[in-house]
Design a protein around this motif. Structure first.
Motif, PDB file in Angstrom:
ATOM      1  N   TYR A   1     -54.608  13.497  21.605  1.00 24.45           N
ATOM      2  CA  TYR A   1     -53.947  12.401  20.893  1.00 24.45           C
ATOM      3  C   TYR A   1     -52.452  12.500  21.202  1.00 24.45           C
TER       4      TYR A   1
ATOM      5  N   VAL B   1     -52.718   8.249  14.452  1.00 26.22           N
ATOM      6  CA  VAL B   1     -52.494   9.625  14.013  1.00 26.22           C
ATOM      7  C   VAL B   1     -53.592  10.045  13.044  1.00 26.22           C
TER       8      VAL B   1
ATOM      9  N   ASN C   1     -46.953  16.922  19.509  1.00 31.06           N
ATOM     10  CA  ASN C   1     -45.709  16.675  18.773  1.00 31.06           C
ATOM     11  C   ASN C   1     -44.565  16.316  19.706  1.00 31.06           C
TER      12      ASN C   1
ATOM     13  N   CYS D   1     -56.925  11.381  14.400  1.00 38.61           N
ATOM     14  CA  CYS D   1     -56.913  12.724  14.979  1.00 38.61           C
ATOM     15  C   CYS D   1     -57.310  13.771  13.940  1.00 38.61           C
TER      16      CYS D   1
ATOM     17  N   THR E   1     -59.570  19.589  20.294  1.00 41.47           N
ATOM     18  CA  THR E   1     -58.794  18.393  19.964  1.00 41.47           C
ATOM     19  C   THR E   1     -57.339  18.792  19.796  1.00 41.47           C
ATOM     20  N   TRP E   2     -56.439  18.006  20.387  1.00 38.00           N
ATOM     21  CA  TRP E   2     -55.005  18.302  20.344  1.00 38.00           C
ATOM     22  C   TRP E   2     -54.228  17.074  19.904  1.00 38.00           C
ATOM     23  N   PHE E   3     -53.177  17.322  19.114  1.00 34.49           N
ATOM     24  CA  PHE E   3     -52.203  16.296  18.773  1.00 34.49           C
ATOM     25  C   PHE E   3     -50.853  16.749  19.304  1.00 34.49           C
TER      26      PHE E   3
ATOM     27  N   VAL F   1     -52.794  16.125  11.659  1.00 31.37           N
ATOM     28  CA  VAL F   1     -51.440  16.018  11.115  1.00 31.37           C
ATOM     29  C   VAL F   1     -51.513  16.090   9.594  1.00 31.37           C
TER      30      VAL F   1
ATOM     31  N   CYS G   1     -51.444   5.998  18.890  1.00 31.68           N
ATOM     32  CA  CYS G   1     -51.576   7.087  19.872  1.00 31.68           C
ATOM     33  C   CYS G   1     -52.343   6.584  21.082  1.00 31.68           C
TER      34      CYS G   1
END
Length: 537
Positions: free
Chosen positions: A116, A87, A250, A90, A246-248, A93, A105
């Motif tokens: 991610y 995390v 949820n 990335c 870039t994406w995380f 967050v 991840c």
């Protein structure tokens, strides 16, 4: 997103900020996982409660609200292109707790974006759709000890499946889950696809190899090997970088295109399956009529050995497979419809507090089975032939009365308790067609349930789109509408609609009667369309 069960020891609107490690105290049987909330000092929940848990999900939610973050659709690449990250790497967050930032991840590129995807979230969406499978993931070879797969079954009677899946006498899998066609698909997918099965079993393998044992407890940072998901698409919500590169993730909200082995018919047997035979009387019990909203999860209790599992619900991640088989429960025991000792010993209702953990001698709360599945695979061309008369009527409305219709969708109705109302008489899923129409500058949603098996007669429900928009999107409420419909024995839950959109913003329009044993002639369909248009005015 609106959870349908409450957590006893959490405050209202407890938002999940992040996760910690999986851990178990040496004097306890059950595993827990670190969870950080925005408004609670509680620092963990049971691992068995994972079907409810994703980042930014709100537990004990008191009002409907759009989750934070952005929507994204991703096509997953070949598994060999996935890398392992954290995390923290990335950088998106904001919750800076060290345990959250160090969580594992999967990292890969898709359509110009670097994604991610938390490993725990992917496992939740693929496997942890109920508490039974969450617990089973942390047991060595649980699937092999719980189920036997017979690839050459020989059964008496007309039903001759290609494969039989037998729950063994030692299985902890609640038999109520087998009432759900969607669970039967999932457990077959996990047992019959070696790659998927290896992926599930890798969870325990990493737990065994990487967990750290201290004086008081054993802990582990969740990790697993993903199955091959090349070409599968996911719809999700998460955080994005300013340049959107870039994406995380949820929460995964939908998975489309999971591969299912090419098998036509699968039978399922459980040592506690009992077939009801017709008799002169009625059984005394065996159902749990309390509504899902009346269930309260005791986060700290173990499951009791004294009851069969009660069904509770959580927000489900939608899934579709490339194909699914026809499935059927196979009974080895029978009883008369007048009931018997088993019925008499069951309570007709259960206390509102339940446990999500497996039964044990120390358990004092009824064990619950979580239903977190929303399988929308179309295996019978449902949208083409189940609602033939209804769609013909809509075509006439469009051509002759100026009604505009959007593309329809068809959803399977959920299982409710022990009732089989969500199934047609032939065992296939009972479905609801949903169509949005525009007529005289007003929008409406039409809900049409398949009752072609003559099990019930049900009018078409018409809902004002304008009134519904004040509360949210129809997809946020459709599962609860389906459960309300079936819990009321094929009657629309009108009190629920009154609260949702107001008493004057929904109506029911009855079907056109036919003299031809339920089959509508072209003239009948024209009359139906004429009457329908007048009812909309």
């Amino acid at each position: 997103m609106k959870q349908t069960s409450r957590f006893k020891n959490l405050p209202d609107n407890a938002r999940i900020q992040g996760f910690g490690n999986v851990f178990k105290y040496h004097d306890r049987k059950t595993w827990s996982i670190g969870v950080q909330f925005n408004n609670s000092h509680r620092k963990s929940l049971k691992f068995s409660q994972l079907p409810y848990l994703s980042r930014q999900v709100v537990l004990n939610q008191t009002s409907t609200a759009t989750p934070p973050g952005f929507s994204v659709e991703i096509t997953l690449p070949e598994r060999d292109l996935w890398e392992r990250g954290t995390v923290e790497e990335c950088g998106l967050v904001k919750f800076r707790h060290s345990n959250e930032q160090s969580q594992n991840c999967f990292v890969f590129r898709s359509e110009g974006k670097t994604i991610y995807l938390p490993q725990l979230e992917l496992a939740r969406a693929l496997f942890f759709t109920n508490n039974y499978l969450a617990n089973a993931a942390l047991i060595h070879n649980a699937l092999d000890f719980e189920f036997d797969v017979d690839y050459d079954p020989e059964l008496e009677g007309d039903f001759q499946p290609d494969v039989m899946i037998n729950a063994l006498p030692t299985s902890l899998c609640p038999k109520i889950l087998f009432d759900n066609d969607e669970f039967r698909h999932q457990i077959a997918w996990m047992l019959l696809d070696d790659d998927v099965k290896h992926s599930f079993q890798s969870i325990y393998a990493y737990l065994l190899d990487e967990s750290v044992i201290t004086e008081k407890y054993q802990q582990w940072k969740f990790r697993f090997d993903p199955p091959q998901l090349e070409g599968v698409s996911i719809a999700a919500r998460g955080w994005q970088s300013p340049d959107e590169k870039t994406w995380f993730i949820n929460r995964i909200e939908a998975i489309d295109g999971l591969y299912f082995p090419d098998i036509t018919d699968i039978g399922y047997a459980h040592p506690n399956f009992i077939e009801n035979k017709r008799g002169s009387g009625k059984g005394k019990g065996g159902t749990y009529p309390q509504l899902p909203t009346q269930r309260e999860i005791d986060e700290d209790s173990d499951g009791s050995e004294d009851n069969e599992s009660a069904l509770i619900f959580c927000d489900a991640t939608q899934r579709t497979y490339n194909r699914v088989p026809h499935t059927r429960k196979v009974y080895t025991k029978a009883r008369n419809g007048s009931g018997g000792k088993e019925d008499e010993e069951k309570p007709s209702t259960l206390p509102p507090e339940v446990s999500t953990d497996d039964p044990s001698s120390r358990g004092d709360k009824p064990r619950a089975a979580i239903d977190g599945l929303d399988d929308q695979t179309d295996n019978d061309a449902l949208s083409h032939n189940k609602f033939d008369g209804f769609f013909k009527m809509l075509e006439i409305l469009e051509k002759e009365h100026g009604v505009k219709q959007n593309k329809h969708i068809v959803r399977k109705l959920p299982a409710v308790g022990r009732s089989e109302s969500h199934l047609m008489v032939d065992g296939s899923p009972r479905c609801m067609a949903i169509v949005r129409i525009e007529y005289q500058s007003e929008g409406y949603f039409l809900l049409e349930v398949d009752t072609s098996d003559d099990k019930a007669s049900l009018a078409t429900k018409v809902i004002s789109a304008r009134a519904l928009a004040l509360k949210g999107q129809l997809r946020d409420f459709i599962a609860e509408i389906g459960r309300g419909l079936l819990s009321k024995q094929f009657r629309w839950p009108n009190k629920y609609f009154d609260e949702l959109v107001g008493a004057g913003n929904h109506k029911s329009i009855s079907h056109q009667k036919s003299k031809n044993e339920g089959k509508l002639s072209d003239e009948d369909v024209w009359r139906w369309a004429e009457r329908f248009s007048k009812m909309l005015e």
